[in-house]
Design a protein around this motif. Sequence first.
Motif, short mmCIF file in Angstrom:
data_model
loop_
_atom_site.label_atom_id
_atom_site.label_comp_id
_atom_site.label_asym_id
_atom_site.label_seq_id
_atom_site.Cartn_x
_atom_site.Cartn_y
_atom_site.Cartn_z
N ASN A 1 0.78 -1.17 0.11
CA ASN A 1 -0.24 -0.14 0.12
C ASN A 1 0.72 1.27 -0.06
O ASN A 1 0.75 2.22 -0.82
CB ASN A 1 -1.03 0.29 1.15
N LEU A 2 1.95 0.91 0.77
CA LEU A 2 2.69 2.42 0.56
C LEU A 2 3.58 2.47 -0.32
O LEU A 2 3.56 3.59 -0.96
CB LEU A 2 3.93 2.25 1.91
N ASP A 3 3.76 1.53 -0.99
CA ASP A 3 4.48 1.64 -2.24
C ASP A 3 3.52 2.19 -3.69
O ASP A 3 3.69 2.92 -4.54
CB ASP A 3 4.94 0.27 -3.09
N LYS A 4 2.15 1.66 -3.27
CA LYS A 4 1.06 2.25 -4.44
C LYS A 4 0.76 3.61 -3.94
O LYS A 4 0.86 4.38 -5.05
CB LYS A 4 -0.23 1.27 -4.12
N ARG A 5 0.87 4.03 -2.83
CA ARG A 5 0.64 5.44 -2.45
C ARG A 5 1.91 6.34 -2.94
O ARG A 5 1.52 7.31 -3.58
CB ARG A 5 0.45 5.63 -0.95
N ALA A 6 3.10 5.66 -2.89
CA ALA A 6 4.02 6.44 -3.17
C ALA A 6 4.14 6.55 -4.87
O ALA A 6 4.40 7.68 -5.31
CB ALA A 6 5.24 5.72 -2.93
N LEU B 1 1.21 9.13 -5.58
CA LEU B 1 1.74 10.27 -5.53
C LEU B 1 2.64 10.96 -6.60
O LEU B 1 2.76 11.99 -6.95
CB LEU B 1 2.62 10.49 -4.07
N ASP B 2 3.76 10.01 -7.12
CA ASP B 2 4.31 10.26 -8.11
C ASP B 2 3.59 10.63 -9.48
O ASP B 2 3.77 11.55 -10.14
CB ASP B 2 5.44 9.22 -8.43
N THR B 3 2.38 9.90 -9.52
CA THR B 3 1.59 10.13 -10.69
C THR B 3 1.08 11.61 -10.30
O THR B 3 0.94 12.27 -11.57
CB THR B 3 0.56 9.04 -10.75
N ARG B 4 0.40 11.80 -9.37
CA ARG B 4 -0.17 13.08 -8.99
C ARG B 4 0.80 14.19 -9.26
O ARG B 4 0.42 15.21 -9.60
CB ARG B 4 -0.67 12.95 -7.74
N GLU B 5 1.91 13.80 -8.81
CA GLU B 5 2.91 14.83 -8.94
C GLU B 5 3.13 15.14 -10.42
O GLU B 5 3.11 16.28 -10.74
CB GLU B 5 4.32 14.59 -8.37
#
Length: 512
Positions: free
Chosen positions: A96-101, A104-108
């Motif tokens: 989950n943390l990897d997916k969130r990361a 977050l990268d995609t959103r960035e």
Amino acid sequence: METIAIVGILAALLVGVVIGFFLGRFVLKSAAKNAAEDAAQIKSDAEKQADIIKREAKAEAKDAAYQLKQEAEREASERRKEIKVLENRLMQREENLDKRAQSLDTREHQISSLAGQVEKKDRDLSAALDQAHDELMRVANMNENQARELLLESVKNDVTREAAAIIRESEQQTRNEADKKSREILSLAIQRVAADHTAEHTVSSVAIPSDDVKGRIIGKEGRNIRTFEQITGINLIIDDTPETVTVSSFDPVRREIGRITLENLIADGRIHPARIEEMFNKATKLVEREVQEAGEAAAFDTGIMNLNPELIKTLGRLRYRTSFGQNVLKHSLEVAYLAGVMASELGLDPMPARRAGLLHDLGKAIDHENEGSHAIIGGDLARRFGEKPEIVHGIEAHHADVEPSTVLAVLIQAADAISAARPGARRESVESYIKRLEQLEGIANAHDGVEKTYAMQAGREIRVMVEPSKINDDQAKVLAHDIAKQIENEMQYPGQVKVLVIRESRAEDVAK
């Protein structure tokens, strides 16, 4: 004496004491022996009981140890499961943390892209503002009427584009809905009208009990046959066909009258000119009555009232008319039912549709007496006997001899096509069938390199045998294509025709 008695008593006492002593000693020994035996038995029993208690204690100790071992293993297994669950949770949290990361990268990246778009839109907006500013500066130099005309022209252009798009979309949607609705109506009409696909043929031959009757039919010097043909207006064909006489006439009603007349004469046995005329009059009345009843039954079955008696009579004549093997009166009834069902589904009055459908082939009853299309002849006949213009137009337009201009005319066209196009509704005549097969074989035989041609499966397949020395494999494919295209261009046929080109080489020798 007394002394002797005393001595005797003493001696007796002494003897008794001695005996008692020995008896007591014996009893003591015996008691000691028994006590020793009892002590030995008690000791043995005690040892046995001690062994039993010892074994039981060992068994209980083993059971307790086994239970302790099982409990320890169970606790260890539960601990392992708990540890595994915790490990899975940790791994899931890591995922989950990897997916969130990643999110977050995609959103960035999206934010960066949006930032670029915002900057572009900001530049576009600045350019649009500058353009609007320039336009306002230009408009500011206009008067009120010029500004109004410019605004109206701009709005008019926008509205015209939007209206054109809406019209195109509406036309396409309407076309799709109309096509879907028409298919539903046609399928519903076909399902509700459960008429027979094929109908009876007009009888054109009469069976006779023996060939001797042929001479009696001909009569002396042909007197009977001449009288028969003059009175009935038909031709009798008496040939070598065993026990059969053929009745020939273009008028189906007249042919039916002649057939009944001939059958009655044969059944009566008396064949001479006076009897022929009598039987002809009876057959004429019978057929006229059947024609009238057939027309009235057709009008009653379709619920059509106020038909002119002449139209009813003409309609009844269709009972003896066939078209490609399909009885025309039954075909007319089917067209009336189909047109009525489709009119009802379209929200129209079904009675005019039924009326026009029943009368649409009226001209076929008299087309052998008049020149022109049976649709035009039927329309003129209906007009002459007081049918409404819309009914007349539906009759005239059902084969496009007249361009259809009403919904009723189009319904009659569709119903007529449905009735005639049912599988098995109409049959091809033998002559046209043979001609079609000959034409198929002729088209294939006209090509170079073709050795033999066979039309198979009632003309649905044609097999072409080619000479292998003149046609190779590639040329065989081209030949099949050319023959198929020529058949499409030069012939009319139902369904499809498969063209199969066969090229084979044979080697032959003789064993001696």
